[in-house]
Design an enzyme around this catalytic site. Structure first.
Site, short mmCIF file in Angstrom:
data_model
loop_
_atom_site.label_atom_id
_atom_site.label_comp_id
_atom_site.label_asym_id
_atom_site.label_seq_id
_atom_site.Cartn_x
_atom_site.Cartn_y
_atom_site.Cartn_z
CG ASP A 325 -2.03 0.74 1.08
OD1 ASP A 325 -2.32 1.48 0.18
OD2 ASP A 325 -3.06 0.63 1.90
CG ASP A 384 -9.29 3.39 1.92
OD1 ASP A 384 -8.51 3.03 0.86
OD2 ASP A 384 -8.87 3.36 3.09
#
Length: 522
Positions: A325, A384
């Site tokens: 990430d 997200d």
């Protein structure tokens, strides 16, 4: 140097700081521009085309928007300084004009760069033109190197042209796809940083009852950002974590932000000279976790050795699924030990990880998109998701289920061409969430019809029979070959057709009114 008309042939240009050879050729659905450059090209302005009324604009990394805009509706973006490089490699440019990274689509054509091996290809809309640029930063090439090829595909079926563009990217980058037929679990969207070992074990037991076979631990296990092999207080060593979950029958996954180091980490305090710098000081890449986060210089041999050892160790002890990430940190502008472009530095880091983990599954997130093609097996393609829809959340890569799902639709053509698309996790619980049943169904069924990865992120003790039915129906919807019919719909209303052996499925979705209608469900 700026081409305004296309005609076949080979052309050479000499400029003060660089030489360039171009080859322009007709292809079946349009044009291809390729060639070589030598010297210090910095930013090449390659091609100018007439502007259309509206476009599908794409941001350079996972979380950024892929959205429809009208050419005369430009509003300067207010960029959070803490996150400016997640917004763009050129954040100041976003305040002046529309920018679309890698590709730009309209109802007349799709223009796109096939690779991002050394340079960063992007488009701007200025005056009454679309201009294609190749940014090579401050890199000097002593010998001729290949340009990132640019294609201009012409026609009125934008979705078909995007799929054609995706096929060309797949060939150019020699992308070999892995299958992901599993259903997984991820800790993040219920536990966030409050993760503990007891909750992991509880959910692992429930996950077996659900038939889940990938179990991924997300952020919240580690001592600090950068200290990946050290777990926080109260958490067992990673050897025990991997062994316990593997013995339960799972493919065991783990989260890292491998190109980042927090100001409080042992990694940063012991090796500040390993970071990308600015004026001889480590350069802040972004701020998160209430800390300054620095970016590793992925051109340094010591950093590459450390990176290989981290991932090789994790692979040895039993992790077979890696979610990496905040990858944009590896590509921020700045001073590195070796004078390469930020794109080359990022790819150096990805190459090290890929070699260290062998055939394990690699999922990218917060990542520059085209530069990672060929390294990752799957990629997050939106911001997200969240346990709320986000009616009042602006479209600025801020987490919201609505915008995550929008990106899942508009970047659908990348699936099984660039990689496997990860739409982010399904949230199926009906407690500790603001998502309605309709919103949970809409998210899950859209991801199913698009044949995306299916990963849950709930406390599984809160998943009731209704939620289980949503999961079962999502899996039945998966496995087809999808196409978004009206991808340039600025009202966020789409029709998705999925062709399956057992018959076609058609899903109508309205992301504003949170409405869906499913036809042909088998």
């Amino acid at each position: 140097m700026l081409l305004t008309k296309l005609r076949e042939g080979e052309f050479s240009f000499q400029r003060k700081n660089f030489d360039i050879n171009l080859k322009i050729q007709r292809i079946s659905k349009g044009w291809k521009i390729s060639g070589k450059v030598k010297g210090r090209p910095e930013r090449l302005d390659l091609l100018a085309l007439p502007v259309a009324n509206k476009f599908l604009l794409n941001n350079w990394q996972s979380w950024g928007p892929c959205r429809v805009i009208f050419k005369d509706q430009f509003v300067p973006l207010q960029i959070d300084e803490n996150w400016k490089y997640s917004a763009s490699l050129f954040p100041e440019l976003l305040k002046k004009k529309f920018v679309s990274d890698y590709f730009l689509a309209s109802d007349q054509n799709v223009c796109g760069f096939l690779g991002s091996l050394k340079g960063h290809g992007f488009f701007t809309i200025e005056d009454e033109q679309v201009v294609a640029h190749l940014e090579y930063f401050n890199r000097t090439f002593d010998d001729f190197v290949e340009l990132e090829p640019l294609v201009i595909l012409e026609g009125a079926d934008t979705s078909a042209l995007l799929e054609e563009y995706g096929d060309m990217v797949k060939i150019y980058n020699n992308i070999i796809l892995k299958n992901f037929n599993s259903v997984g679990w991820c800790s993040w969207y219920h536990y966030f940083l409050d993760l503990n070992w007891e909750e992991i074990l509880k959910n692992a037991m429930k996950a077996k009852q659900f038939g889940l076979n990938v179990f991924q631990i997300d952020d919240g296990y580690e001592k600090d950002i950068g200290d990946w092999l050290q777990t926080k207080e109260g958490f067992p060593p990673l050897e025990e974590v991997a062994k316990t979950l593997k013995n339960m029958g799972f493919t065991v996954g783990i989260w890292l932000a491998p190109f980042s180091a927090s100001e409080t980490s042992n990694l940063f305090m012991e090796h500040p000279n390993w970071m990308v710098s600015d004026n001889k000081e480590p350069k802040v890449a972004y701020k998160n976790w209430n800390k300054k986060i620095y970016a590793l210089d992925l051109t340094k041999n010591e950093v590459k050795q450390w990176l290989h050892e981290i991932f090789f160790k994790l692979r040895q002890i039993g992790f077979e699924y890696f979610k990496i990430d905040f990858l944009f940190a590896g590509a921020i502008p700045g001073r590195r030990e070796n004078a390469v472009t930020p794109v080359e530095a990022l790819r150096d880091g990805l190459k090290v990880i890929r070699k260290a983990i062998g055939d394990a599954f690699l999922l990218g997130c917060g990542s520059p998109l085209l530069a990672a093609a060929g390294f990752v097996d799957a990629m997050r393609i939106g911001p997200d998701t969240t346990p709320y829809w986000g009616d009042d959340i602006p479209d600025l890569a801020i987490p919201a289920a609505k915008w995550a799902l929008r990106n899942t639709i508009t970047r659908y053509f990348m699936h099984k061409r660039f990689w496997i698309n990860d739409p982010d996790c399904l949230l199926l619980r009906n407690q500790k969430t603001a998502l309605t049943l309709q919103e949970r169904q809409l998210y899950a069924f859209t991801c199913g019809v698009l044949d995306n990865m299916v990963v849950l992120s709930d406390d599984l003790t809160l998943v009731d029979e209704t939620a289980k039915e949503i999961l079962q129906k999502t899996l039945l919807l998966s496995g087809g070959s999808p196409k978004v019919i009206d991808i340039l719909n600025e009202q966020l209303k789409y029709t998705i057709i999925s062709r399956k052996k057992v018959g076609d499925i058609k899903l109508h979705v309205d992301l504003i009114n949170k409405y869906f209608f499913l036809e042909g469900f088998c």
